[in-house]
Each structure stands twice: as structure tokens, then as C-alpha cells.
Design a protein around this motif. Structure first.
Motif, PDB file in Angstrom:
ATOM      1  N   ALA A   1       0.825  -1.209   0.000  1.00 31.14           N
ATOM      2  CA  ALA A   1       0.000   0.000   0.000  1.00 31.14           C
ATOM      3  C   ALA A   1       0.856   1.255   0.000  1.00 31.14           C
ATOM      4  CB  ALA A   1      -0.932  -0.012   1.213  1.00 31.14           C
ATOM      5  N   ALA A   2       1.919   1.243   0.817  1.00 22.87           N
ATOM      6  CA  ALA A   2       2.793   2.414   0.895  1.00 22.87           C
ATOM      7  C   ALA A   2       3.614   2.579  -0.372  1.00 22.87           C
ATOM      8  CB  ALA A   2       3.700   2.296   2.117  1.00 22.87           C
ATOM      9  N   ARG A   3       4.156   1.480  -0.860  1.00 24.69           N
ATOM     10  CA  ARG A   3       5.054   1.547  -2.030  1.00 24.69           C
ATOM     11  C   ARG A   3       4.313   1.970  -3.295  1.00 24.69           C
ATOM     12  NH1 ARG A   3       5.755  -2.658  -5.204  1.00 24.69           N
ATOM     13  NH2 ARG A   3       5.244  -4.117  -3.514  1.00 24.69           N
ATOM     14  N   THR A   4       3.112   1.479  -3.480  1.00 25.72           N
ATOM     15  CA  THR A   4       2.369   1.750  -4.709  1.00 25.72           C
ATOM     16  C   THR A   4       1.449   2.960  -4.606  1.00 25.72           C
ATOM     17  OG1 THR A   4       0.533   0.292  -4.058  1.00 25.72           O
ATOM     18  CG2 THR A   4       2.393  -0.719  -5.247  1.00 25.72           C
ATOM     19  N   GLY A   5       1.275   3.484  -3.387  1.00 20.66           N
ATOM     20  CA  GLY A   5       0.329   4.586  -3.219  1.00 20.66           C
ATOM     21  C   GLY A   5      -1.109   4.148  -3.330  1.00 20.66           C
ATOM     22  N   ALA A   6      -1.369   2.860  -3.074  1.00 20.07           N
ATOM     23  CA  ALA A   6      -2.724   2.334  -3.212  1.00 20.07           C
ATOM     24  C   ALA A   6      -3.654   2.815  -2.106  1.00 20.07           C
ATOM     25  CB  ALA A   6      -2.683   0.806  -3.219  1.00 20.07           C
ATOM     26  N   ALA A   7      -3.110   3.281  -1.007  1.00 16.85           N
ATOM     27  CA  ALA A   7      -3.928   3.786   0.105  1.00 16.85           C
ATOM     28  C   ALA A   7      -3.278   5.033   0.679  1.00 16.85           C
ATOM     29  CB  ALA A   7      -4.095   2.729   1.183  1.00 16.85           C
ATOM     30  N   ARG A   8      -4.098   5.958   1.137  1.00 18.10           N
ATOM     31  CA  ARG A   8      -3.601   7.206   1.718  1.00 18.10           C
ATOM     32  C   ARG A   8      -3.563   7.144   3.239  1.00 18.10           C
ATOM     33  NH1 ARG A   8      -7.346  11.672  -0.562  1.00 18.10           N
ATOM     34  NH2 ARG A   8      -5.748  13.059   0.296  1.00 18.10           N
ATOM     35  N   SER A   9      -4.220   6.146   3.833  1.00 19.85           N
ATOM     36  CA  SER A   9      -4.177   5.909   5.282  1.00 19.85           C
ATOM     37  C   SER A   9      -4.641   4.487   5.519  1.00 19.85           C
ATOM     38  CB  SER A   9      -5.063   6.904   6.045  1.00 19.85           C
ATOM     39  OG  SER A   9      -6.432   6.679   5.756  1.00 19.85           O
ATOM     40  N   ALA A  10      -4.377   3.985   6.731  1.00 22.47           N
ATOM     41  CA  ALA A  10      -4.778   2.622   7.060  1.00 22.47           C
ATOM     42  C   ALA A  10      -5.129   2.528   8.536  1.00 22.47           C
ATOM     43  CB  ALA A  10      -3.665   1.631   6.714  1.00 22.47           C
ATOM     44  N   LEU A  11      -6.005   1.581   8.840  1.00 21.93           N
ATOM     45  CA  LEU A  11      -6.381   1.290  10.222  1.00 21.93           C
ATOM     46  C   LEU A  11      -6.319  -0.223  10.391  1.00 21.93           C
ATOM     47  CD1 LEU A  11      -9.332   2.864  12.185  1.00 21.93           C
ATOM     48  CD2 LEU A  11      -8.865   0.427  12.309  1.00 21.93           C
ATOM     49  N   VAL A  12      -5.529  -0.686  11.352  1.00 26.07           N
ATOM     50  CA  VAL A  12      -5.292  -2.113  11.537  1.00 26.07           C
ATOM     51  C   VAL A  12      -6.008  -2.589  12.797  1.00 26.07           C
ATOM     52  CG1 VAL A  12      -3.555  -3.914  11.816  1.00 26.07           C
ATOM     53  CG2 VAL A  12      -3.066  -1.926  10.365  1.00 26.07           C
ATOM     54  N   PHE A  13      -7.037  -3.413  12.614  1.00 25.30           N
ATOM     55  CA  PHE A  13      -7.720  -4.036  13.745  1.00 25.30           C
ATOM     56  C   PHE A  13      -6.911  -5.199  14.310  1.00 25.30           C
ATOM     57  CE2 PHE A  13     -11.460  -2.552  11.166  1.00 25.30           C
ATOM     58  CZ  PHE A  13     -11.973  -1.667  12.084  1.00 25.30           C
TER      59      PHE A  13
ATOM     60  N   VAL B   1      -0.859   5.144   9.762  1.00 29.71           N
ATOM     61  CA  VAL B   1      -1.489   3.896  10.163  1.00 29.71           C
ATOM     62  C   VAL B   1      -1.941   4.014  11.620  1.00 29.71           C
ATOM     63  CG1 VAL B   1      -1.208   1.412  10.511  1.00 29.71           C
ATOM     64  CG2 VAL B   1      -0.095   2.531   8.563  1.00 29.71           C
ATOM     65  N   VAL B   2      -3.211   3.688  11.880  1.00 29.53           N
ATOM     66  CA  VAL B   2      -3.736   3.592  13.240  1.00 29.53           C
ATOM     67  C   VAL B   2      -3.684   2.129  13.660  1.00 29.53           C
ATOM     68  CG1 VAL B   2      -5.756   3.867  14.708  1.00 29.53           C
ATOM     69  CG2 VAL B   2      -5.235   5.584  12.974  1.00 29.53           C
ATOM     70  N   GLY B   3      -3.214   1.863  14.863  1.00 35.90           N
ATOM     71  CA  GLY B   3      -3.149   0.497  15.368  1.00 35.90           C
ATOM     72  C   GLY B   3      -1.720  -0.001  15.371  1.00 35.90           C
ATOM     73  N   PRO B   4      -1.562  -1.319  15.380  1.00 35.73           N
ATOM     74  CA  PRO B   4      -2.578  -2.372  15.339  1.00 35.73           C
ATOM     75  C   PRO B   4      -3.258  -2.551  16.696  1.00 35.73           C
ATOM     76  CG  PRO B   4      -0.422  -3.342  15.607  1.00 35.73           C
ATOM     77  CD  PRO B   4      -0.199  -1.862  15.449  1.00 35.73           C
ATOM     78  N   ASN B   5      -4.122  -3.582  16.772  1.00 30.97           N
ATOM     79  CA  ASN B   5      -4.733  -3.974  18.032  1.00 30.97           C
ATOM     80  C   ASN B   5      -5.626  -2.882  18.598  1.00 30.97           C
ATOM     81  OD1 ASN B   5      -5.162  -5.753  20.222  1.00 30.97           O
ATOM     82  ND2 ASN B   5      -3.610  -4.705  21.435  1.00 30.97           N
ATOM     83  N   GLY B   6      -6.416  -2.242  17.729  1.00 34.58           N
ATOM     84  CA  GLY B   6      -7.372  -1.245  18.179  1.00 34.58           C
ATOM     85  C   GLY B   6      -8.778  -1.644  17.768  1.00 34.58           C
ATOM     86  N   VAL B   7      -9.755  -0.831  18.175  1.00 33.03           N
ATOM     87  CA  VAL B   7     -11.140  -1.138  17.814  1.00 33.03           C
ATOM     88  C   VAL B   7     -11.708  -0.144  16.816  1.00 33.03           C
ATOM     89  CG1 VAL B   7     -11.608  -2.331  19.981  1.00 33.03           C
ATOM     90  CG2 VAL B   7     -12.068   0.117  19.804  1.00 33.03           C
ATOM     91  N   GLY B   8     -10.825   0.657  16.181  1.00 28.51           N
ATOM     92  CA  GLY B   8     -11.272   1.473  15.071  1.00 28.51           C
ATOM     93  C   GLY B   8     -11.551   2.907  15.416  1.00 28.51           C
TER      94      GLY B   8
END
Length: 685
Positions: A86-98, A125-132
């Protein structure tokens, strides 16, 4: 200062990695909550485990446009490779890891979390191990918390919460709803592998639709960023409210001195909050009350003088007692104000002093109460007005009008609407109406104007102390024991008891024993820092026995030990003044009870963070004087300020322990023991 987090909180295109057909999986529940929460953007399933009812792609590379937010509910091992793509290709501008299974699970999980942080490569990136997260302005309910299962919530207010505990943070959000308001933003920070409280809070405090930031903290991982967020909030006229749910054990830092051992996380965190204007809660209930109260501008002085208007004398009396317990006052009204109240000719008034009891027939004077409030508001000896009313079921519209009048006063005004129906209190002016007396009292600190403690000119560390420190560093010492550390203490301007130092093997010189009746004889060695515990200190030694005791100590002390001899000094109190360089909070000074009780958790102590504002020094010294005095407050203030300047400006100093500092019967101070610890050379390059 912070990454662009608009895609995180206001996404238009969301991807879900880990979507399956099972209803109770995190991916499936998140999809349902996004839809139920009103998200009207595009949702894409990334490599779904089954057929889905949303568009899907087999891999991030197959996307025709970048995602604003990538939600990840995959097994832990699959997360770093996904974020790397995601970071290398620019496929996402942010992420959240549950996903869980990272640092919270042990050493192997910690390594995997390090891989996650590296893979993100700047991707927020938010997380990991969070509830969103929950973003009502962004119509984004990207969380699996049961909080959102309750579909009926009060209107969202200008409140954001960032929580290190996903579940308990949502408990606080639920308690807030008692006041008829809900959060606009909520984010569970999880393990903070990339984004922490500071970055998330820093973004939210800048938003125009956020007036109050709540921080639910389990451990402070970046005190400097927290300071910056608090200072920015003050610049913007906003408030930060914090609840700290745990304390970092002092044992996590390498400690040689007593000061380092007692410089606990809770003590230093409270000082940071006091310095930076963060309002500190002591319970979930208080956290919610403070968040609510912070909806009003903080204009009350530190010890506000309040007028109470009530239709129940008992309620007014209880509130007056509770206010007194937290440092506010309910002063008697002046005769001029009472004369003006009398001019209103209220029908059922029972008391015109303070509290002003307008009696059970108060409704007869409904049209006169706004004038009564204005009279109290104009009294120069009153800083705010509180109304205490009950039920109101028969005339809720009038109660709501009364709340509006209180909110519209020139000075702060609040209303305790006790036993009222929740639906009647919804939509009232922010931070004005409370459902109980206790709730109002808990929330009151958020209405206090924080002190302005911005430092302009830093106090320089005394030259004599700097010189003494440098001299012993040149000798290659890392632990500076009392025989030499006393030079640093004297350099700080503190009187030190007359001291005779005998070099290893050296006899007591004839006639050089300091004047006194009884003596303290100590073995001085860097190998044993807490000498009393090791039996290397003897008290009350008569002059005729000093040589004998010296020989006894040399026999049991480590080879090469020196001997320190001092006359015993009379005292009525023992203090400890110490400085420590904390790994999270930075340089700090701890002041409190000393002597053998220094490490007793019940010992009263106070903290300052360097650089220390003069007002903070005065505040701490006054508190010490109240507890241990009367004592020479000027001498103590000088010692504390100089110690703060030294630890703040000399990075080679990691610990300085002056314990005890005796308070003589006349209140003067004299130090009788000291220890300094320097950083290892490689730590100070």
C-alpha cells in the motif's frame, strides 16, 4: 507538524482487507457499521475470502484509484506485507489495523510490529490492536464496538476522544451522553506503531469542529508531542482533558538514587498536565463530566467565588459544601447586592444571602429570575453563578430558558438540573447543564482558566554547581558519592553540614573533628549507593568513639572506601530534593519528605519539570511549607530552582539526590547527604 489525516477521518473510498461471509468477523461487522452509519462513499473488498456484495479486487495493485482508508482485519503475519504494498504503490492514503498478535502478545509480536512500522514507510497507520474509529462529520463508523450498536445517540458535540483503551474509551463516550451530547470523533490508537496520541490528537485539535480533546491514556510514550498538542490547544482557545488509567513502574528506569526510584509516572504526568493546562480526571465519570464542562470557555479564576440560586435549600447547602471541598467558595453577598435582590420583590424567597433560596413557589417569579441572575452576575465579588433545580417535568420549556439565561451571563453560569428527564436536557448550550451536583463539581476544573506559564528567560544553572559537576566528570566518575557530590549541592546555594572526609586508610587528623556532641560516620563508596540499607552509616557516635567506628566501617565497606564524618544536626523535619532525567518526561525535580521514609509510597512529594516556571516553584515550595514547615521558603525555592536549572541544562547529569535536607528548629535548611549520577560517555555523545 502532523501528517494529513483527512483521508483517515473523512474518507470517500474505503477498502476492507479481511472481509469474509461470517457475520461476527471484524471485517463483516465493520462493513455493516459503515453502511448503518451513513457512509455514502465507495467500499471495496481487498482479496475477500468469499463472494461479497461490494466491489472487490484480488490485490491492491488492481485498484483503479487509491483508497482514502484501508481497513485491515487480517492475521498478524499478513499485515506488514499488505502495508508495504500500500505504501510503495500509493494504493492507500491511510490505514487502520484491527489485527492483534503484535507487541501486546510478546517478543515475537514485538518484532512483527517493528516490521509493520517499517513497512508503512510514512503511510499514516492507526493500530494495530485497536477497535477502530468513529467520525460523525465524515459519516464513517469504522469500528466494531458495541457502542455503535446502540442506534440512538444524542447530537454530536465539538468533542473528540483519542483512546489507548478501545473499550474503556467508549465507556467514557457513553457516560458523556448523560449530558445530552455525544462525541464527533473517536479513535482507538491501539499499539501506536505509527500514529500515537500526539499525532491523532494534534490533527483533531486543529479541526474547527473540535473544541475539546479527550485523551484516555494508559502509558505516555511521547511526552514532548503531548506537550505540543496541549500548547496548541491553548493557542486555539481549546481544552484538553486527560484520564490516565495506569502508572508506569519506576523500576523501568535504571535507578541509583532515591529520587529516581520515587519519580513515578503518575507524579510526573500530573505535573505535565498542570504545566500545560491539561485538565486531569481521576475517574471515568469525572472524564465525561470534564469533557462536557469544557464545552464552555474556561474563564473562571483558580479559586472561583460562586453564587448559588436554588429552589431547594438542601441542594444549595450540599453544593456549597462540595464546592468548599474542591477549593471554590460561596461567599456571603454584599448588602448592595441583597438590596437589589429585595427590589425584585420575589414572592417566595427564603434566603437572600448565598445560596439564594427562592423557595418552593419559585415558578411564581419565573419572569423575574433572569433579572436575579443579572444582579448576581454584576456583583464584583462573584465569579460565576450556579442554579440548582429539580425535576422540571411540568415546565421543561421554562427550565430550558433558564439554562439559556445562565449560559448567556457575562460570567460563567451553569445549571444543575437534578432528576430531570434526559430528553428535556438534550440540545442545551454546551457545558451548561449537569444532571447532579456531583457531576457539576467534578466538571468544574474544566471551567478554570489555565495558568499562563510560558517561559521567556530561562534561569541559568549556578556557575559553582556547573564547575563542580565538570570537575568530577573530568575525573571519569559516573557515580559521584557524597564526599564529592556535596560540592555540587553547595554550588546550588544550599548550606551543607560541616563535613570531614578521610581518604582510604588515612587516620583521623588530631583536632580536625568538626565541632559537635555526637557524630554521623559513613562509609563513602560508589559500590553501595543506599548506604543505610547496607549498614554503612552509624548515628549518634560520641567523639571518643569516632576512630573506633571508622575502623569498624572500613572493615566491612568495599576496599577503597572513604569515610565521611559530620556532627549531628538538630531538626524537626527531613526533606528530600532530587533531580532526575526521566526517559519519557525529561528532566524533573522531586521535593517532599526525606530521610528513611523517602521510598515509602505514603510519603508526601511534589514534582516539577525542567525548565521550571517561577510560579511552579512557588506553588511547590508553598505546598512543602504547608506540609513540613514553617521553613525558610526562600532558601528552598532557590535550591529547587537551581536544581531544576542544573538538570535541565546539563545533559551529562542524570540523577542528583539530596537527602535528607534537614529543617532545623528555626526553619533554616541544611543538607547532610548527596549523590549524583552521570551518564555513561556513550550516552552523552
Amino acid at each position: 507538524m502532523y501528517p494529513d489525516l483527512d483521508p483517515l477521518f473523512h474518507p470517500k473510498r474505503i477498502g476492507i482487507a479481511g472481509l469474509s461471509s461470517r457475520e461476527q468477523t471484524w471485517g463483516r461487522r465493520t462493513l455493516s457499521n459503515l453502511r448503518d452509519g451513513g457512509f455514502d462513499g465507495e467500499i471495496v473488498a481487498i482479496a475477500p475470502r468469499t463472494e461479497t456484495d461490494v466491489p472487490s479486487v484480488a490485490d491492491l495493485a488492481d485498484l483503479d484509484a487509491p483508497l482514502d482508508l484501508l481497513l485491515v482485519a487480517l492475521p498478524a503475519a499478513a499485515v506488514p506485507p499488505l502495508l508495504e504494498r500500500a505504501a510503495r504503490t500509493g494504493a492507500a492514503r491511510s490505514a487502520l489495523v484491527f489485527s492483534s498478535g503484535f507487541r501486546e502478545s510478546g517478543p515475537d509480536g514485538g518484532l512483527l510490529e517493528d516490521q509493520l512500522a517499517t513497512a508503512a514507510a510514512g503511510l499514516p497507520v492507526v493500530g494495530p490492536n485497536g477497535v477502530g474509529l468513529l467520525s460523525r462529520p465524515g459519516s464513517t463508523v469504522a469500528t466494531v464496538s458495541a457502542y455503535v450498536d446502540r442506534k440512538a445517540h444524542p447530537p454530536a458535540g465539538p468533542i473528540a476522544i483519542v483512546s489507548q483503551s478501545g473499550a474503556l474509551g467508549f465507556v467514557a463516550a457513553t457516560l458523556l451522553e448523560r449530558h445530552g451530547v455525544s462525541v464527533s470523533y473517536y479513535v482507538s490508537a491501539g499499539n501506536e506503531a505509527c500514529l500515537g496520541l500526539g499525532e491523532l490528537g494534534g490533527y483533531l485539535i486543529e479541526r474547527p469542529d473540535v473544541a475539546t480533546l479527550g485523551l484516555y491514556i494508559e502509558s505516555v510514550r511521547d511526552a514532548d508531542t503531548l506537550r505540543q498538542v496541549a500548547r496548541r490547544a491553548r493557542q486555539l482557545g481549546k481544552r484538553v482533558v486527560a484520564l490516565k488509567a495506569g502508572a508506569t513502574p519506576a523500576g523501568q528506569r535504571a535507578t541509583l538514587s532515591h529520587t529516581a526510584a520515587v519519580a513515578g509516572d503518575a507524579l510526573l504526568f500530573r505535573r505535565l498536565c498542570d504545566d500545560e493546562g491539561i485538565v486531569l480526571a481521576d475517574s471515568d465519570e469525572a472524564f465525561a463530566d470534564l469533557l462536557h464542562a469544557a464545552g464552555r470557555p474556561a474563564t473562571a479564576p483558580p479559586r472561583p467565588r460562586l453564587a448559588i440560586v436554588t429552589m431547594t435549600g438542601g441542594g444549595g447547602a450540599i453544593l456549597a459544601d462540595r464546592l468548599a471541598a474542591v477549593g471554590a467558595s460561596v461567599p456571603a453577598l454584599s448588602q448592595a447586592t441583597r438590596d437589589r435582590i429585595a427590589g425584585l420583590q420575589l414572592a417566595s424567597i427564603a434566603s437572600d444571602t448565598n445560596p439564594v433560596d427562592i423557595g418552593g413557589g419559585f415558578y411564581q417569579d419565573a419572569d423575574k429570575l433572569p433579572d436575579l441572575l443579572k444582579i448576581l452576575d454584576s456583583d464584583p465579588d462573584i465569579d460565576g453563578v450556579v442554579g440548582v433545580f429539580t425535576f422540571g417535568d411540568r415546565f421543561p420549556g421554562w427550565y430550558r430558558d433558564l439554562a439559556g439565561h445562565l449560559a448567556g451571563l457575562g460570567k460563567p453560569g451553569w445549571m444543575v438540573w437534578a432528576a430531570g428527564l434526559p430528553e428535556h436536557r438534550t440540545g442545551l448550550p454546551p457545558g451548561t447543564v449537569f444532571d447532579t451536583i456531583e457531576s457539576f463539581v467534578r466538571g468544574l476544573p474544566a471551567a478554570i482558566q489555565p495558568p499562563d506559564r510560558a517561559l521567556t528567560d530561562l534561569q541559568a544553572a549556578p556557575d559553582a554547581a556547573v564547575t563542580a559537576l565538570a570537575a568530577h566528570r573530568r575525573h571519569g566518575l559516573q557515580v559521584i558519592t557524597e564526599a564529592d557530590a556535596r560540592d555540587i549541592v553547595i554550588g546550588l546555594g544550599c548550606e551543607y553540614v560541616p563535613t570531614l572526609v578521610l581518604e582510604p586508610g588515612g587516620p583521623l587528623p588530631p583536632g580536625e573533628l568538626p565541632a559537635g556532641d555526637r557524630y554521623v560516620v559513613k562509609a563513602d563508596t560508589a559500590e553501595v549507593t543506599h548506604r543505610a540499607k547496607a549498614g554503612l552509616i552509624r548515628l549518634g557516635v560520641p567523639a571518643s568513639q569516632v576512630n573506633v567506628v571508622t575502623a569498624e566501617l572500613r572493615a566491612v565497606a568495599p576496599p577503597g572506601s572513604r569515610i565521611v564524618i559530620q556532627p549531628m544536626a538538630g531538626q524537626r523535619a527531613e526533606l528530600a530534593v532530587g533531580a532526575v532525567r526521566d526517559p519519557q518526561y525529561g528532566p524533573a525535580v522531586i521535593v517532599g519528605g526525606g530521610g528513611t521514609d523517602i521510598e515509602d509510597e505514603r510519603t508526601v512529594r511534589f514534582a516539577l519539570l525542567a525548565p521550571a516556571h517561577p510560579d511552579t516553584v512557588t506553588e511547590v515550595v508553598s505546598a512543602v511549607n504547608e506540609r513540613f514547615g514553617p521553613l525558610d521558603t526562600d532558601a528552598l525555592a532557590s535550591l529547587v530552582a537551581n536544581a531544576a536549572a542544573l538538570i535541565g541544562q546539563r545533559p551529562e547529569l542524570t540523577e542528583l539526590d539530596i537527602n535528607p535536607v534537614l529543617v532545623r528548629p528555626d526553619g533554616t535548611l541544611v543538607a547532610v547527604d548527596a549523590l549524583a549520577v552521570l551518564a555513561a560517555p556513550e550516552e552523552n555523545t
